[in-house]
Design a protein around this motif. Structure first.
Motif, PDB file in Angstrom:
ATOM      1  N   GLU A 110     -27.817  30.012   7.034  1.00 38.16           N
ATOM      2  CA  GLU A 110     -27.740  30.247   5.591  1.00 38.16           C
ATOM      3  C   GLU A 110     -28.675  29.309   4.837  1.00 38.16           C
ATOM      4  N   LEU A 111     -28.697  28.038   5.230  1.00 34.67           N
ATOM      5  CA  LEU A 111     -29.585  27.087   4.563  1.00 34.67           C
ATOM      6  C   LEU A 111     -31.046  27.479   4.740  1.00 34.67           C
ATOM      7  N   ARG A 112     -31.401  27.866   5.955  1.00 32.45           N
ATOM      8  CA  ARG A 112     -32.786  28.264   6.212  1.00 32.45           C
ATOM      9  C   ARG A 112     -33.168  29.493   5.395  1.00 32.45           C
ATOM     10  N   ALA A 113     -32.245  30.443   5.279  1.00 26.36           N
ATOM     11  CA  ALA A 113     -32.521  31.648   4.500  1.00 26.36           C
ATOM     12  C   ALA A 113     -32.699  31.321   3.018  1.00 26.36           C
ATOM     13  N   ALA A 114     -32.002  30.281   2.547  1.00 24.86           N
ATOM     14  CA  ALA A 114     -32.097  29.887   1.139  1.00 24.86           C
ATOM     15  C   ALA A 114     -33.258  28.934   0.877  1.00 24.86           C
ATOM     16  N   GLY A 115     -33.982  28.561   1.913  1.00 26.02           N
ATOM     17  CA  GLY A 115     -35.110  27.647   1.739  1.00 26.02           C
ATOM     18  C   GLY A 115     -34.703  26.212   1.535  1.00 26.02           C
ATOM     19  N   LEU A 116     -33.498  25.841   1.966  1.00 25.69           N
ATOM     20  CA  LEU A 116     -33.009  24.466   1.840  1.00 25.69           C
ATOM     21  C   LEU A 116     -33.253  23.712   3.141  1.00 25.69           C
ATOM     22  N   PRO A 117     -33.600  22.433   3.070  1.00 22.66           N
ATOM     23  CA  PRO A 117     -34.014  21.688   4.260  1.00 22.66           C
ATOM     24  C   PRO A 117     -32.849  21.254   5.147  1.00 22.66           C
ATOM     25  N   VAL A 118     -32.902  21.627   6.395  1.00 23.76           N
ATOM     26  CA  VAL A 118     -31.871  21.245   7.366  1.00 23.76           C
ATOM     27  C   VAL A 118     -32.290  19.949   8.052  1.00 23.76           C
ATOM     28  N   GLY A 119     -31.344  19.026   8.197  1.00 26.57           N
ATOM     29  CA  GLY A 119     -31.633  17.757   8.849  1.00 26.57           C
ATOM     30  C   GLY A 119     -31.306  17.795  10.329  1.00 26.57           C
ATOM     31  N   GLY A 120     -30.122  17.308  10.697  1.00 25.47           N
ATOM     32  CA  GLY A 120     -29.727  17.280  12.096  1.00 25.47           C
ATOM     33  C   GLY A 120     -28.272  17.661  12.268  1.00 25.47           C
ATOM     34  N   VAL A 121     -27.817  17.619  13.512  1.00 23.89           N
ATOM     35  CA  VAL A 121     -26.424  17.922  13.850  1.00 23.89           C
ATOM     36  C   VAL A 121     -25.813  16.675  14.474  1.00 23.89           C
ATOM     37  N   LEU A 157     -20.806  25.577 -13.051  1.00 24.41           N
ATOM     38  CA  LEU A 157     -21.211  24.449 -13.891  1.00 24.41           C
ATOM     39  C   LEU A 157     -20.812  23.134 -13.236  1.00 24.41           C
ATOM     40  N   ARG A 158     -19.643  23.103 -12.638  1.00 25.48           N
ATOM     41  CA  ARG A 158     -19.184  21.886 -11.967  1.00 25.48           C
ATOM     42  C   ARG A 158     -20.162  21.490 -10.858  1.00 25.48           C
ATOM     43  N   ASP A 159     -20.596  22.457 -10.065  1.00 21.15           N
ATOM     44  CA  ASP A 159     -21.526  22.160  -8.979  1.00 21.15           C
ATOM     45  C   ASP A 159     -22.883  21.692  -9.511  1.00 21.15           C
ATOM     46  N   VAL A 160     -23.314  22.281 -10.635  1.00 23.73           N
ATOM     47  CA  VAL A 160     -24.564  21.848 -11.269  1.00 23.73           C
ATOM     48  C   VAL A 160     -24.475  20.372 -11.641  1.00 23.73           C
ATOM     49  N   ALA A 168     -32.179  22.040 -14.238  1.00 21.02           N
ATOM     50  CA  ALA A 168     -31.898  22.795 -13.015  1.00 21.02           C
ATOM     51  C   ALA A 168     -33.122  22.827 -12.103  1.00 21.02           C
ATOM     52  N   GLN A 169     -34.292  23.021 -12.684  1.00 24.62           N
ATOM     53  CA  GLN A 169     -35.508  23.026 -11.881  1.00 24.62           C
ATOM     54  C   GLN A 169     -35.786  21.663 -11.265  1.00 24.62           C
ATOM     55  N   ALA A 170     -35.534  20.601 -12.031  1.00 25.18           N
ATOM     56  CA  ALA A 170     -35.756  19.245 -11.508  1.00 25.18           C
ATOM     57  C   ALA A 170     -34.848  18.961 -10.313  1.00 25.18           C
ATOM     58  N   VAL A 171     -33.603  19.419 -10.402  1.00 28.01           N
ATOM     59  CA  VAL A 171     -32.666  19.228  -9.295  1.00 28.01           C
ATOM     60  C   VAL A 171     -33.134  19.994  -8.062  1.00 28.01           C
ATOM     61  N   ILE A 217     -21.432  25.077   1.465  1.00 27.99           N
ATOM     62  CA  ILE A 217     -22.533  24.147   1.212  1.00 27.99           C
ATOM     63  C   ILE A 217     -23.767  24.838   0.633  1.00 27.99           C
ATOM     64  N   THR A 218     -24.135  26.009   1.112  1.00 21.65           N
ATOM     65  CA  THR A 218     -25.347  26.670   0.614  1.00 21.65           C
ATOM     66  C   THR A 218     -25.204  27.051  -0.850  1.00 21.65           C
ATOM     67  N   ARG A 219     -24.082  27.643  -1.212  1.00 24.96           N
ATOM     68  CA  ARG A 219     -23.842  28.006  -2.624  1.00 24.96           C
ATOM     69  C   ARG A 219     -23.813  26.751  -3.489  1.00 24.96           C
ATOM     70  N   PHE A 220     -23.203  25.702  -3.007  1.00 13.95           N
ATOM     71  CA  PHE A 220     -23.106  24.433  -3.745  1.00 13.95           C
ATOM     72  C   PHE A 220     -24.493  23.873  -4.059  1.00 13.95           C
ATOM     73  N   LEU A 221     -25.369  23.847  -3.068  1.00 14.56           N
ATOM     74  CA  LEU A 221     -26.696  23.267  -3.260  1.00 14.56           C
ATOM     75  C   LEU A 221     -27.642  24.205  -4.005  1.00 14.56           C
ATOM     76  N   ASN A 222     -27.407  25.485  -3.895  1.00 13.37           N
ATOM     77  CA  ASN A 222     -28.342  26.459  -4.461  1.00 13.37           C
ATOM     78  C   ASN A 222     -27.970  26.905  -5.870  1.00 13.37           C
ATOM     79  N   VAL A 223     -26.884  26.345  -6.418  1.00  6.78           N
ATOM     80  CA  VAL A 223     -26.398  26.823  -7.705  1.00  6.78           C
ATOM     81  C   VAL A 223     -27.401  26.563  -8.821  1.00  6.78           C
ATOM     82  N   ASN A 224     -28.172  25.480  -8.708  1.00  8.71           N
ATOM     83  CA  ASN A 224     -29.150  25.189  -9.756  1.00  8.71           C
ATOM     84  C   ASN A 224     -30.266  26.228  -9.808  1.00  8.71           C
ATOM     85  N   ASP A 225     -30.574  26.829  -8.666  1.00  9.61           N
ATOM     86  CA  ASP A 225     -31.559  27.908  -8.646  1.00  9.61           C
ATOM     87  C   ASP A 225     -31.073  29.082  -9.492  1.00  9.61           C
ATOM     88  N   GLU A 226     -29.779  29.391  -9.373  1.00 10.30           N
ATOM     89  CA  GLU A 226     -29.206  30.482 -10.155  1.00 10.30           C
ATOM     90  C   GLU A 226     -29.202  30.139 -11.643  1.00 10.30           C
TER      91      GLU A 226
END
Length: 345
Positions: free
Chosen positions: A207-218, A113-116, A173-176, A150-159
């Protein structure tokens, strides 16, 4: 161009510093950027040499060209009160719940909930518009949790969207997730040219790519200058003292510091004065040669690290090590370097 820039990285790589420099870089030329902190460490306030940030958006810096940087330290409890007021109209009732300790209880027993709440508040800032229909902030930069989370943090709204099938929680959650999984968002990784940070960066990208989250740069941070040229590096690797001594003597001459390298630049001990051949025979040169060998080993390690990062096929930026630490002037230098390398294009 992405509008939400999420900055992550292994602890000790300088992700908060890079996030602050990125906000300055993006805000240049009259833009407005919001720098968001979600871990409660008040690292942004320390970097900008200001008092602790409250739960409100506050202007903390002027970027080159007249842009503005605002900052916000998101507090999960206050964000939950905002959420209850926005979706359930629980203004005074929500405050009463806080006094009873219910808010703290809810965010403690349900870390998800905190991450949401944290991601939801950041995405709200991305979507917010003024009365003219213009975005309030051109960019939002989030100093996010470390790479391992980071992946769990960003993907928590999907769950959450999957658990709550209908109602305002599901809709929020969907809007986020529509923001986080869109081209509006880019997740950047900060790393050092060391084995563990590079490996964690590669794992985080996968992990981000597997979750469908957009990767920027390094962003490769704290890059040290190469003191020796390739010939000297090869000589140091093979123990040829005279050649290394001559190369070191030339390197120190180039500094223009009377035989001593500037503090924080090379870390090398200055050799005794005299011809390079004489220096190579001097017993005092041995510690210097040892450092040359260590420098050679580090260059080889950094070369392997760059190869691993190159295989990620992502935009890569480099920031030099600031020998005297990072102050406000250093932040602006880093921001200029990021713009110079095209991070704001």
């Amino acid at each position: 161009m992405s509008r939400l820039h999420v900055v992550s990285g292994k602890g000790g790589t300088g992700k908060t510093t890079v996030a602050a420099a990125l906000a300055l870089a993006l805000a240049a030329e009259g833009k407005r950027a919001l720098l968001v902190e979600v871990e409660g460490r008040q690292g942004i306030a320390q970097l900008f040499e200001t008092e602790a940030l409250p739960y409100e958006e506050r202007k903390i810096a002027v970027a080159p060209g007249g842009g503005e940087v605002f900052a916000l330290a998101i507090d999960a409890e206050r964000a939950l009160l905002d959420y209850l007021h926005m979706f359930y109209k629980l203004g005074s009732a929500g405050r009463a719940l806080k006094k009873l300790g219910a808010i703290d209880f809810a965010t403690t027993i349900a870390p998800g909930l905190r991450d949401v709440l944290l991601t939801g508040k950041a995405c709200e800032a991305v979507r917010r518009k003024d009365r003219t229909g213009r975005f309030v902030y051109d960019y939002v930069v989030m100093d996010a949790p470390p790479t391992g989370r980071i992946t769990r943090f960003l993907n928590v709204n999907d769950e959450v969207a999957g658990l709550a099938r209908i109602g305002p929680i599901h809709n929020q959650a969907q809007a986020v997730m529509r923001v986080l999984k869109s081209p509006e968002t880019a997740v950047h990784f900060v790393t050092l040219l060391e084995e563990m940070p590079v490996q964690e960066t590669a794992d985080g990208v996968a992990e981000l790519r597997a979750a469908g989250l957009p990767v920027g740069g390094v962003v490769i941070n704290m890059v040290r200058p190469q003191v020796l040229d390739e010939a000297a590096v090869e000589a140091a690797a093979n123990g040829r003292r005279a050649e290394v001594a001559r190369a070191l003597a030339h390197a120190l001459e180039r500094t223009g510091s009377g035989g001593r390298a500037p503090k924080g630049r090379t870390g090398l001990i200055s050799p005794p004065a005299g011809p390079a051949d004489a220096v190579s025979a001097d017993p005092f040169v041995e510690p210097l040669l040892q450092q040359a060998r260590e420098h050679t080993e580090r260059l080889a390690l950094e070369h392997r690290g760059r190869g691993e990062i190159a295989r990620l096929a992502l935009p890569t930026y480099e920031l030099q090590l600031l020998g005297d630490g990072v102050d406000l002037a250093g932040l602006y230098r880093m921001a200029r370097e990021l713009r110079k390398q095209g991070v704001a294009r």
